[in-house]
Design a protein around this motif. Structure first.
Motif, short mmCIF file in Angstrom:
data_model
loop_
_atom_site.label_atom_id
_atom_site.label_comp_id
_atom_site.label_asym_id
_atom_site.label_seq_id
_atom_site.Cartn_x
_atom_site.Cartn_y
_atom_site.Cartn_z
N TYR A 182 -0.10 1.87 -0.12
CA TYR A 182 0.20 3.28 -0.34
C TYR A 182 0.43 3.99 1.00
CZ TYR A 182 -2.06 1.84 -4.67
OH TYR A 182 -2.41 1.16 -5.81
N PRO A 183 1.60 3.85 1.60
CA PRO A 183 1.85 4.43 2.93
C PRO A 183 1.71 5.95 2.97
CG PRO A 183 3.88 3.57 1.96
CD PRO A 183 2.76 3.07 1.12
N LEU A 184 2.04 6.64 1.86
CA LEU A 184 1.90 8.10 1.85
C LEU A 184 0.44 8.50 1.97
CD1 LEU A 184 2.85 11.00 1.57
CD2 LEU A 184 2.93 10.67 -0.92
N MET A 186 5.10 -6.89 -3.05
CA MET A 186 6.11 -6.11 -2.33
C MET A 186 6.72 -5.04 -3.23
SD MET A 186 7.16 -5.67 0.62
CE MET A 186 6.63 -7.15 1.47
N GLU A 187 6.83 -5.31 -4.51
CA GLU A 187 7.35 -4.30 -5.45
C GLU A 187 6.46 -3.05 -5.42
OE1 GLU A 187 7.56 -6.14 -9.25
OE2 GLU A 187 9.32 -7.37 -8.76
N LYS A 188 5.15 -3.28 -5.36
CA LYS A 188 4.21 -2.15 -5.30
C LYS A 188 4.34 -1.40 -3.98
CE LYS A 188 0.76 -4.39 -8.28
NZ LYS A 188 -0.65 -4.90 -8.36
N LEU A 189 4.53 -2.14 -2.89
CA LEU A 189 4.66 -1.48 -1.59
C LEU A 189 5.93 -0.62 -1.54
CD1 LEU A 189 3.69 -1.03 1.30
CD2 LEU A 189 4.92 -3.10 1.97
N GLY A 207 5.38 2.48 -3.20
CA GLY A 207 4.62 3.36 -2.31
C GLY A 207 5.52 4.07 -1.31
N TYR A 208 6.51 3.35 -0.77
CA TYR A 208 7.44 3.98 0.17
C TYR A 208 8.37 4.96 -0.54
CZ TYR A 208 6.26 1.53 4.45
OH TYR A 208 5.62 1.11 5.58
N GLY A 242 14.98 -3.16 0.53
CA GLY A 242 14.47 -2.05 -0.28
C GLY A 242 14.16 -0.83 0.56
N LEU A 243 13.58 -1.04 1.74
CA LEU A 243 13.24 0.09 2.61
C LEU A 243 14.50 0.78 3.12
CD1 LEU A 243 10.92 1.61 4.04
CD2 LEU A 243 11.24 0.05 5.98
N ARG A 244 15.51 0.01 3.55
CA ARG A 244 16.75 0.61 4.04
C ARG A 244 17.46 1.37 2.92
NH1 ARG A 244 14.47 -0.10 8.26
NH2 ARG A 244 15.28 -1.33 10.01
#
Length: 687
Positions: free
Chosen positions: A326-328, A360-363, A366-367, A500-502
């Motif tokens: 959960y990065p937020l 990674m889907e969960k991460l 989170g992003y 996914g992040l990009r």
């Protein structure tokens, strides 16, 4: 032709917003905002046959050397990559030998050296040894003169003869090298030293010294001596040998604090202390505990406050694990501690705590929540969370997109020099202890660091046909080796994360643009080099044409706008011979304030521009002649005179001219205006 026939998935990324479409072209690094799919189709037609720009490589004048001399640590982090089966302590004598080898044999021609100490240990545990290494680096790079600076007394006297007599007095008293060295070391301590030199009007000072030159009266004693040494190096490059600079970086787990440690950071001009912290106590203490298994969180948070009270900013280095994706929530927690920046990264591959595809889907979810929050805050005028992420992976793709930089490989593999306590050199911290990756030994002078083109993203299977390749660079070579036994193969879990992040980052930029947020404002927030007027030396396409922020006189404005037209011509983009300037700038033009320094936003329309008429005035037929009185630089003769004015002092003083330089002198000398107003400014070489 339709969108489907024109859309190359290996080249383009397309995002659909509420009212617009966003297109990213990986071939050029450009991005476009269109109001309809028809606009996207037309844009794809224009880009279909556009050639890929030529990539130019340049060698850095500063190189990073990582000295991993120790494995001593007071903590036992469960995911740590260091070899915990054997202990190596810092040998100061050997560290000094390595430093000498770097300076004298391995890389003797660098202008600056960056050293990173003991990334596989806790630096403050061996603090006294670290201080001795720092003291030796200071001795090796001291700006003060010594006997070895001059091969003979005759050469030393040549230098003295070039220094104004107001400083030297009676030169006859300076006979021996010892006397000359003593004199020079006294004179470079003077705050008014540079003022004694008969500098010709228009003297050019390289960009790296401009800030010191502008603030010489406010420099510390240490900075002043360094500046004056550099000043002599500029004026007498054949006599005064360049004395390299150095920087030293250490990170800490934050478990130790003392006034002496604060002073150590002060001496290194480190206003920011990097501390490792993984989040709230329940998250942090699960993985980062002392060797006796006791908790560390409370002590570290207390020391963060002590460092802050001592005037230090805090940068947090945080490892994200599947237990808390959960990065937020992490960012909000770090904000509550009052830290200035964060660097959050998923745990590396190869541990029992590493991410699976399901994790990674969960991460990524989170992003997604993090980007939604950032967008909401920014639309309300709150940039506080974004400001903390300037060095974080959350914004890395945004910075590449805005600056139009392209990464061609994952990291600085074999560009940084990682040296262990035996002198063995590795391409990466994580490969230490793996014999197959030893590049040689710095004491044996057999180190070979070659650029392996098979690591380039265009040559890696699975990367070369991905639209994200130049925003990603491919997966980590250590992760690839750990997962596949091969540094060239792709780590599928990391690939899933990076793509996914990009995607989230580009959709975030699209959402801001769609809501009227200036990308240049975001650029400045992220630390991209822009001035107060948000001027970037880049051109950005918008749906109604191109826009650029400019700063300078009307004459300079005309030159810069001509460059914009030439740029469009080179891209075969049709542009109406009209332009829009911000209203206050047009008013100054109409008042014929020729020598005014203007902050101008210019838009050259390539499509419909009716929506701009309420904010901008239109000047027909692209002619500034009716608005400007006096000379301009639009004719070749004036440009040649400008070249001559710049290059004459460069030639006379033997100063190398870089792409930009600092100018101090009159407007008349630089631009040919009738005014003798004195200016200090950066000038960009454009010829």
């Amino acid at each position: 032709m339709t969108k489907d026939t024109l859309f190359d998935e290996s080249r383009f990324f397309l995002s659909r917003g509420n009212n617009t479409y966003f297109l990213y072209d990986s071939r050029t690094g450009d991005y476009y905002l269109e109001e309809s799919l028809i606009g996207i189709v037309n844009r794809l037609k224009e880009l279909k046959d556009l050639k890929e720009p030529r990539v130019i490589f340049s060698e850095a004048r500063t190189k990073v050397f990582k000295l991993n001399m120790s494995t001593v640590c007071n903590m036992n982090c469960l995911y740590c990559f260091r070899d915990k089966k054997k202990t190596t302590v810092t040998d100061v004598g050997k560290a000094i030998r390595i430093i000498d080898a770097v300076f004298d044999d391995f890389a003797p021609d660098l202008s600056d050296y960056s050293f990173v100490l003991n990334m596989t240990s806790e630096s403050t545990v061996e603090f006294e040894k670290i201080k001795r290494i720092k003291a030796y680096l200071e001795k090796r790079t001291s700006p003060f003169f010594d006997m070895n600076d001059f091969k003979s007394v005759l050469i030393a006297r040549d230098l003295v003869s070039g220094i104004p007599c107001e400083l030297t007095g009676d030169e006859k008293n300076l006979v021996t090298k010892e006397e000359i060295v003593k004199f020079l070391n006294a004179v470079i301590k003077r705050r008014d030293f540079s003022e004694f030199f008969p500098i010709p009007e228009g003297m050019i000072i390289p960009e790296w010294e401009a800030e010191r030159y502008r603030n010489v009266k406010n420099l510390s004693e240490k900075e002043l001596v360094l500046f004056n040494r550099r000043f002599l190096e500029l004026l007498f490059p054949d006599i005064v040998k360049r004395r390299p600079g150095f920087s030293l970086f250490v990170c800490t787990n934050g478990t130790n604090y003392s006034d002496e440690i604060v002073k150590f950071f002060d001496d290194l001009n480190m206003d920011t202390v990097c501390i490792s912290l993984d989040g709230p106590s329940g998250v942090h203490n699960k993985f980062r505990r002392f060797n006796d298994e006791s908790a560390t969180h409370e002590l570290i948070v207390g020391n963060i406050l002590k460092f802050q009270n001592a005037g230090k900013k805090i940068s947090i280095s945080s490892v994200i694990t599947p237990d808390f994706p959960y990065p937020l929530r992490l960012l909000e927690y770090f904000k509550s501690l009052g830290v200035s920046s964060v660097d959050m990264k998923p745990v590396r591959a190869g541990t029992e705590f590493s991410f699976t595809k399901k994790d990674m889907e969960k991460l990524l979810e989170g992003y997604k929540s993090l980007f939604e929050r950032l967008k909401t805050d920014i639309l309300k005028g709150d940039y506080s969370l974004l400001d903390m992420l300037g060095s974080d992976i959350t914004t890395s793709g945004l910075k590449l997109l805005i600056s139009k930089e392209r990464v061609i490989k994952r990291c600085r593999w074999d560009e940084e020099t990682v040296i262990d306590s035996k002198g063995d050199v590795y391409p990466c911290d994580y490969m230490m202890g793996k014999p197959d990756f030893v590049r040689g030994n710095i004491f044996k002078k057999d180190v070979v660091q070659n650029t392996d083109e098979n690591l380039f993203v265009d040559n890696r299977k699975g990367c070369s046909t991905c639209w994200n390749r130049y925003l990603c660079g491919g997966t980590c070579y250590f992760n690839s080796y750990t997962v596949n036994g091969n540094i060239y193969a792709i780590d599928e879990v990391e690939c899933m994360f990076m793509k996914g992040l990009r995607t989230l980052q580009l959709e975030f930029i699209h959402g801001l643009m769609e809501n009227g947020i200036s990308i240049l404002v975001i650029a400045k927030r992220l630390g991209i080099n822009v001035g107060d007027d948000l001027a970037l030396d880049k051109t950005y396409f918008i749906s109604n044409g191109i826009e650029k922020s400019l700063k300078g006189t009307l004459s300079r404005l005309e030159i810069e706008i001509n460059k914009m037209y030439n740029y469009l011509d080179s891209k075969n983009i049709k542009c109406k011979k009209e332009m829009f300037l911000s209203i206050d700038s047009v008013d100054k033009i109409e008042q014929k304030q020729e020598n005014s320094i203007l902050n101008v936003r210019v838009i050259l329309p390539t499509e419909d521009y009716d929506c701009l008429l309420d904010k901008y005035k239109c000047i027909k037929n692209y002619s500034l002649k009716n608005c400007i009185s006096g000379k301009t630089l639009s004719n070749e003769q004036s440009v040649n005179k400008l070249k001559q004015r710049i290059y004459e002092p460069v030639k006379a003083l033997r100063i190398p001219l870089s792409s930009s330089f600092w100018y101090k002198g009159s407007v008349k000398a630089l631009f040919g205006h009738s005014t003798n107003e004195e200016i200090e400014c950066f000038v960009q070489k454009s010829f």
